[in-house]
Design a protein around this motif. Sequence first.
Motif, mmCIF file in Angstrom:
data_model
loop_
_atom_site.group_PDB
_atom_site.id
_atom_site.type_symbol
_atom_site.label_atom_id
_atom_site.label_comp_id
_atom_site.label_asym_id
_atom_site.label_seq_id
_atom_site.Cartn_x
_atom_site.Cartn_y
_atom_site.Cartn_z
ATOM 1 N N ALA A 34 0.634 51.384 -96.823
ATOM 2 C CA ALA A 34 -0.684 50.993 -96.324
ATOM 3 C C ALA A 34 -1.757 51.275 -97.369
ATOM 4 O O ALA A 34 -2.650 50.447 -97.598
ATOM 5 N N ALA A 35 -1.650 52.421 -98.034
ATOM 6 C CA ALA A 35 -2.626 52.749 -99.066
ATOM 7 C C ALA A 35 -2.549 51.748 -100.213
ATOM 8 O O ALA A 35 -3.570 51.333 -100.772
ATOM 9 N N GLY A 36 -1.305 51.341 -100.545
ATOM 10 C CA GLY A 36 -1.126 50.337 -101.590
ATOM 11 C C GLY A 36 -1.831 49.049 -101.235
ATOM 12 O O GLY A 36 -2.484 48.411 -102.068
ATOM 13 N N LEU A 37 -1.727 48.676 -99.960
ATOM 14 C CA LEU A 37 -2.357 47.438 -99.495
ATOM 15 C C LEU A 37 -3.881 47.568 -99.525
ATOM 16 O O LEU A 37 -4.581 46.620 -99.894
ATOM 17 N N ASP A 38 -4.370 48.753 -99.154
ATOM 18 C CA ASP A 38 -5.813 48.986 -99.203
ATOM 19 C C ASP A 38 -6.343 48.797 -100.621
ATOM 20 O O ASP A 38 -7.373 48.147 -100.835
ATOM 21 N N SER A 39 -5.624 49.376 -101.585
ATOM 22 C CA SER A 39 -6.121 49.263 -102.961
ATOM 23 C C SER A 39 -6.012 47.816 -103.434
ATOM 24 O O SER A 39 -6.823 47.360 -104.242
ATOM 25 N N LEU A 40 -5.036 47.079 -102.888
ATOM 26 C CA LEU A 40 -4.916 45.663 -103.237
ATOM 27 C C LEU A 40 -6.121 44.874 -102.708
ATOM 28 O O LEU A 40 -6.675 44.015 -103.407
ATOM 29 N N ILE A 41 -6.541 45.213 -101.491
ATOM 30 C CA ILE A 41 -7.719 44.545 -100.910
ATOM 31 C C ILE A 41 -8.937 44.778 -101.799
ATOM 32 O O ILE A 41 -9.699 43.865 -102.123
ATOM 33 N N ARG A 42 -9.085 46.033 -102.238
ATOM 34 C CA ARG A 42 -10.192 46.388 -103.129
ATOM 35 C C ARG A 42 -10.101 45.627 -104.448
ATOM 36 O O ARG A 42 -11.094 45.105 -104.958
ATOM 37 N N LYS A 43 -8.865 45.575 -104.972
ATOM 38 C CA LYS A 43 -8.654 44.917 -106.269
ATOM 39 C C LYS A 43 -9.046 43.436 -106.194
ATOM 40 O O LYS A 43 -9.713 42.911 -107.088
ATOM 41 N N MET A 44 -8.637 42.792 -105.098
ATOM 42 C CA MET A 44 -8.954 41.369 -104.926
ATOM 43 C C MET A 44 -10.460 41.162 -104.911
ATOM 44 O O MET A 44 -10.992 40.249 -105.528
ATOM 45 N N GLN A 45 -11.125 42.061 -104.181
ATOM 46 C CA GLN A 45 -12.570 41.931 -104.043
ATOM 47 C C GLN A 45 -13.245 42.135 -105.396
ATOM 48 O O GLN A 45 -14.145 41.390 -105.775
ATOM 49 N N HIS A 46 -12.778 43.128 -106.157
ATOM 50 C CA HIS A 46 -13.345 43.410 -107.479
ATOM 51 C C HIS A 46 -13.096 42.270 -108.448
ATOM 52 O O HIS A 46 -13.989 41.822 -109.151
ATOM 53 N N THR A 47 -11.821 41.815 -108.474
ATOM 54 C CA THR A 47 -11.424 40.851 -109.493
ATOM 55 C C THR A 47 -12.078 39.493 -109.283
ATOM 56 O O THR A 47 -12.517 38.860 -110.225
ATOM 57 N N PHE A 48 -12.118 39.059 -108.039
ATOM 58 C CA PHE A 48 -12.582 37.689 -107.787
ATOM 59 C C PHE A 48 -13.920 37.641 -107.068
ATOM 60 O O PHE A 48 -14.342 36.569 -106.665
#
Lengths: 274, 261
Positions: free
Chosen positions: A190-204
Amino acid sequence: MTQAATAQPEPPKADDYIIQVRDLVVKYGERTVLDGINLDVKRGEVFVILGGSGCGKSTLLRNLVGLMRPHSGTILIDGKDFTAMNDEERIEIRRRLGMCFQGSALFNSMTIGDNVALPLREHTRLEASTIDIMTKIKLELVGLGGFDEYMPSQLSGGMKKRAGLARAMAMDPDIIFYDEPSAGLDPIVAAGLDSLIRKMQHTFNLTSVVVTHEMESVKLIADRVVMLLKGRVVGLGTLDELRQNDHPFVQQFFAREPDDESTGNANYLESLTA
Amino acid sequence: MTYLLGYTGRSTLNLLYAAATVCVLMVDTVNWTFIQPLRGRGIRMRSAVEHFVEFGVRSMPIVGLICFLIGVIMALNAAGTLATWGATRYIANLVGVSSLRELAPLMTAILITGRSGSAITAEIGTMKVAEEIDALNVMGLNPTKFLVVPKFLAMLCAVPCATVLSMLIMIFGGYCVSVYYVGVDSGIYIDQTLEALEMKDFVTGMVKSVFFAVVICWVGVFRGFQVEGGAEGVGRQTTSSVVTSIMFIIFVDLVWTVLFY
């Protein structure tokens, strides 16, 4: 890819709202599920819809992506009224939305690669080889590089959700909706997915709307939070602003206190019959 | 009394609602199958061919076996009575006409309902439960175009094709009994069959089979989209799909039999 990756996203402008919900009322038959919801989502933020079970947060999400039509009220997406559109216009808008479903909703009869490629094949006239490359990029992005030949049933729960995110990202959407992204996952995944959500928001510089009831992930990802209770907004703002909110339900939610058992069940039954 | 009235009212409303849903589904399917492709919206041909193989080709062993046996049974039953009059050559007439007009289309349709109508319901129902239908909608892909049209086209080809083969196999079943068991001359049986059959018999059978195909597909799809809840819902609607489908097949059969009488 049209949205170039930037190291630092621009901070959301003060009144640049990508989603505006006004007086939204949703009913199942006689029962009112959402009762006059007003909220705004800024461009490029992670907006969390928080609430207990049965408070209408999934219903709100289904309305935002146009899977349900509200009883009354308006939903403006980029200034255009989503609720008053004909089917053609809705399809146009939907291409700019991506959604990650609670159970990932991957098509079980197709490989992961075909799942991600599907929107590209159906909506664009790109060459097969181009689609192939784009599919691989999206899968790489969510950490599933090399998994394109696998069937959904061969993946773990967390991987399926990542694949679902890759599919939602396929058309380079402006807004991405997550329905309970960490439901049914262990804390590490779940934490991995949370950081992925953040990454998507940052990157794009992607606007993300997340429905959840996990306080842990809210603390990690949320820019702003709306809290629902029985189909009404009881709190809206940043996490710190919400902590200051003196509504008893908000305080109870943050303190993780249980309902008084008898009144809790009675309230739930009441919400079903009201 | 109140209970009875309430029950009647609710059932009627449900029935009307179901009828309206089916109408919408029909219009939608016809639109996406025949009208939208003319406007440059493609059909998923590959999927249609895959479904044709599944509905038609793969069902042929069981359809063939059953139809052969029915041909045999008809001939055996007829032989006893006709032998009393020394008229065993007329087994050919009986088997030929009833196969073409009635039994081949009906048996094929019922077998394909059991085999593929249920599969359609289960597939769409499972997709609905797993939010896959919602996913299609959110991606801006029309579930009718994506899921229903390939099945509809495949069914529309598979059932009539299977029916033609069933007709031949059923007549062959009758032939085997008459020639090898009853002792009718092979040439006489074939002549008698050709003499007895008219074009109208064949057309009746084919018209029926096309309508059966439509019924199987629409009932299967409709029941699939009606699935609520989890695995239990899929099971319930799958059962209901087969029952409803067979009921409508026999009803449609009756209508066309009366029209072609």
